[in-house]
Design an enzyme around this catalytic site. Structure first.
Site, PDB file in Angstrom:
ATOM      1  N   GLY A 384       0.799  -1.216   0.000  1.00 49.13           N
ATOM      2  CA  GLY A 384       0.000   0.000   0.000  1.00 49.13           C
ATOM      3  C   GLY A 384       0.833   1.268   0.000  1.00 49.13           C
ATOM      4  O   GLY A 384       1.978   1.306  -0.464  1.00 49.13           O
ATOM      5  N   SER A 385       0.267   2.340   0.593  1.00 45.81           N
ATOM      6  CA  SER A 385       0.821   3.685   0.465  1.00 45.81           C
ATOM      7  C   SER A 385       2.176   3.885   1.122  1.00 45.81           C
ATOM      8  O   SER A 385       2.797   4.937   0.932  1.00 45.81           O
ATOM      9  CB  SER A 385      -0.170   4.693   1.055  1.00 45.81           C
ATOM     10  OG  SER A 385      -1.393   4.662   0.338  1.00 45.81           O
ATOM     11  N   SER A 386       2.643   2.946   1.904  1.00 42.23           N
ATOM     12  CA  SER A 386       3.962   3.086   2.519  1.00 42.23           C
ATOM     13  C   SER A 386       5.059   3.312   1.492  1.00 42.23           C
ATOM     14  O   SER A 386       6.087   3.921   1.799  1.00 42.23           O
ATOM     15  CB  SER A 386       4.296   1.842   3.346  1.00 42.23           C
ATOM     16  OG  SER A 386       3.507   1.776   4.505  1.00 42.23           O
ATOM     17  N   VAL A 387       4.876   2.840   0.251  1.00 41.38           N
ATOM     18  CA  VAL A 387       5.929   2.946  -0.757  1.00 41.38           C
ATOM     19  C   VAL A 387       5.865   4.247  -1.542  1.00 41.38           C
ATOM     20  O   VAL A 387       6.658   4.452  -2.465  1.00 41.38           O
ATOM     21  CB  VAL A 387       5.866   1.750  -1.742  1.00 41.38           C
ATOM     22  CG1 VAL A 387       5.935   0.433  -0.990  1.00 41.38           C
ATOM     23  CG2 VAL A 387       4.618   1.803  -2.605  1.00 41.38           C
ATOM     24  N   LYS A 388       4.962   5.163  -1.205  1.00 42.51           N
ATOM     25  CA  LYS A 388       4.787   6.381  -2.011  1.00 42.51           C
ATOM     26  C   LYS A 388       6.017   7.283  -2.020  1.00 42.51           C
ATOM     27  O   LYS A 388       6.210   8.049  -2.966  1.00 42.51           O
ATOM     28  CB  LYS A 388       3.562   7.146  -1.521  1.00 42.51           C
ATOM     29  CG  LYS A 388       2.245   6.503  -1.938  1.00 42.51           C
ATOM     30  CD  LYS A 388       1.045   7.259  -1.391  1.00 42.51           C
ATOM     31  CE  LYS A 388      -0.269   6.612  -1.845  1.00 42.51           C
ATOM     32  NZ  LYS A 388      -1.452   7.237  -1.234  1.00 42.51           N
TER      33      LYS A 388
END
Length: 684
Positions: A384-388
């Protein structure tokens, strides 16, 4: 008449003259033969007698090797995690030409002095012993055709002739069979342990007194691995093979070439395997003398060997214990439905030192939460968004945004014949924002527009066509992500890490999902390396579990440093310092920023500064419950580091398989407790 009579007389004389000549010739030949024989015997006895006598008395000296205790493993504060328990042992070194019958005799004699455990004797073991002591009897039972067989085929037929009644041994005979089994497993001129558990002082004494009648038998010492900290990190520490297992089959050839024996005990997994050459030490050496029959007549020690060097880990067991307790407690608090596991990885982002790594997993059979630390490096999930943070930096590296041109409008993206894709906080409006704010509020729309630009589409028209080169987007993003450690080996000094899973690039819409962490899967360890790379300013450093390799002092304790493990930079992210600072600022604002949509505000009350990024991934269940596979779930994640201005610790928290549309904050709560545990321990 007179003439005829004269002729007869002359003929008789002629015959008589021939007979003595032939006899004389025969006698002469016999004489020559006897003379040659006497000369030959004289030559052998007088000229070469000493040489032949030497050959009869000839011995061969062969160097045999023996095992030594393995090195020990300590935590970062030199507290023992893995040690050795010394054991008295009885050994046997098999001669070069020693037969099964010979060993059976030695075994029968040795059984007078020791007691063996016979519980593991199999039918084949009993048959082997019977065959060694009854070879002639078994050969008499063979058919003419069977006697023509060779090697293993012949032996198998011989064993088949043994009746069940013939191996109904009493306990005394079973004792002998158990000893024979151990001896029979030894290769020529290699040493094996006959008994190394529960050997009594009396057994050692009696064998020592009777060594002359027990060729090849000796007393020695063995060791057993012990774990003073119980099950802590057991899976990461790894295991050692037994003497019976010996060298792993897939490594046997290479290890034999390095001087190992087939029955050597070696590291079989993880740290024990990774650092086998360090831990194994230098084997002892002894010279074994054998006579011309292959019997061992003397053994002399030439080199006592050297215990293996010791490993000092980067992990403090006090912090590791807190990490395990926190994770287990948090998992227990949310344990329901399909959620059955949780992982936390903590490293020093400047050095790559692994500060702690844990996994806790619910066992559906035992109904208990159990250790699954290895799952942090060999299982993978949608993050999910952790890699943004990596997506924003990918935009800078691809030059689709710049320091003076990084503002876009967050809005739902609705393309022709597809459902709208939007940010969680903005289902219908239009909000202008830069890259820092996009990270603070976790904008999906911003990340999707970065992917569109990478694929060649710089504008958006509602209900229009998504006209991008999807393959180019996937290739670019995966290449950029790899610079942070996502989807590639982390370089950790442990074998068996997973690499994550790249999904199939079947349609352009998936490329947009990929940009905000909804496509490829990664391991918790990879997620940690990614945030560590951002925390330290762009250096991807290999995580390592071993801090130092140390020798052993004269008292048997941990000794001087042999090798200090230095940080190993795998690559540097191809982006400028200012661009990296903007992502760091965005992650700082996730916790400390003023936007009410920031997702990490619960961490702001810590007495130290935290930078972080949370993630919620829509995923599908892929756990052990077959009937539930494919069900929609949420994976909650968090990456973060502290202190923000001078990071000492970087963490990744991964909690898969929560109920769909969960509102749980377990990822944030866990992170706060982990950070607190680290800084409280540091203060102490």
């Amino acid at each position: 008449m007179i003439i005829n009579q004269k002729k007869k007389i002359d003929k008789k004389k002629k015959n008589k003259s021939h007979i003595p000549f032939r006899l004389n010739l025969l006698f002469f030949v016999v004489f020559l033969l006897f003379a040659s024989l006497i000369l030959r015997l004289g030559y052998l006895q007088i000229v070469r007698g000493e040489e032949f006598e030497t050959q009869v008395k000839r011995t061969e000296t062969t160097t045999a090797t023996g095992t030594v205790p393995r090195g020990m493993i300590y935590d970062s504060q030199n507290r023992q995690l893995v040690g050795n328990k010394p054991l008295q042992a009885i050994t046997y070194t098999r001669g070069a030409q020693v037969s099964g019958a010979d060993m059976a005799k030695i075994a029968k004699n040795l059984a007078k002095y020791i007691t063996m455990d016979t519980s593991d004797l199999k039918e084949r073991d009993l048959k082997d012993y019977f065959a060694a002591t009854n070879e002639k009897k078994l050969n008499d039972r063979l058919s003419k055709k069977e006697t023509q067989l060779k090697g293993g085929e012949l032996y198998d037929v011989q064993l088949s002739k043994i009746t069940p009644e013939e191996i109904q041994f009493d306990e005394a005979e079973r004792q002998v069979a158990a000893i024979f089994k151990k001896m029979n497993g030894a290769y020529a001129l290699t040493t094996t342990y006959i008994k190394s558990k529960d050997v009594t002082d009396q057994e050692i004494a009696e064998i020592s007194e009777n060594l002359m009648s027990l060729p090849g038998v000796d007393t020695s010492t063995d060791w057993d691995r012990i774990y003073p900290q119980g099950d802590m990190l057991r899976s990461v520490l790894g295991s050692v093979t037994t003497e019976k297992t010996g060298l792993p089959s897939d490594q046997a050839s290479a290890m034999l070439a390095k001087g190992y024996a087939r029955n050597d005990r070696v590291g079989n997994s993880y740290l024990e395997k990774q650092y086998e050459e360090v831990l194994s030490g230098s084997k002892s050496k002894s010279e074994t003398k054998t006579n011309n029959s292959g019997d061992i007549i003397d053994t002399a020690s030439k080199y006592e060997g050297a215990k293996g060097d010791n490993l000092v880990l980067t992990i403090d067991i006090d912090f590791q214990k807190k990490l395990e307790d926190i994770t287990k407690k948090q998992l227990a608090s949310i344990r329901s439905g399909l959620v059955d596991r949780m992982y936390v990885v903590a490293t020093n982002p400047k050095t790559g030192e692994l500060l702690g790594m844990t996994g806790q997993k619910y066992n559906y059979e035992t109904k208990e939460i159990e250790d699954d630390a290895l799952g942090a490096m060999n299982t993978q999930y949608t993050m999910g968004s952790s890699v943004k943070g990596a997506t924003v930096l990918a935009g800078y590296m691809d030059k689709v945004i710049s320091l003076d041109n990084n503002v876009m409008v967050d809005r739902p993206l609705k393309f022709k014949n597809t459902p709208a894709k939007s940010s969680w906080f903005n289902r219908g409006g239009a909000i202008s924002m830069n890259d820092e704010t996009a990270l603070e509020v976790s904008s999906n729309s911003y990340m999707m527009q970065l992917a569109m630009r990478m694929g060649g589409q710089n504008s958006y028209t509602p209900e229009g066509t998504l006209d991008i080169d999807k393959d180019k987007v996937f290739t670019k993003l995966r290449g950029y992500y790899a610079q942070f450690g996502l989807g590639v080996p982390t370089g950790i000094d442990l074998p068996g890490e997973a690499l994550g899973y790249p999904g199939p690039t079947s349609n352009p819409g998936l490329a947009l999902d990929f940009a905000f962490g909804q496509f490829d899967t990664y391991t918790p360890l990879q997620l940690n390396q990614y945030i560590s790379t951002i925390a330290n300013g762009g250096s991807r450093i290999a995580p390592h579990v071993v801090k130092e390799i140390r020798g052993t002092d004269e008292n048997g304790n941990i000794g001087a440093i042999q090798t200090e493990i230095q940080p190993r930079v795998l690559n540097t992210v191809n982006v400028g310092t200012e661009e990296m600072k903007r992502v760091q600022t965005g992650m700082y604002n996730v916790v400390h920023g003023g936007n009410s949509n920031g997702t990490g505000k619960l961490l702001a009350s810590a007495p130290y500064s935290i930078s972080a990024k949370t993630g919620t991934a829509e995923a599908f269940y892929d756990g052990p419950l077959e009937a539930s596979k494919g069900e929609s779930v949420f994976n909650l994640t968090l990456v973060g580091y502290a202190p923000s201005n001078d990071p000492e610790i970087a963490i990744a928290v991964v909690v898969p398989y929560l109920p769909y549309n969960t509102t749980s904050k377990v990822n944030i709560n866990t992170a706060r407790e982990v950070f607190d545990a680290y800084f409280e321990g540091k203060d102490k």
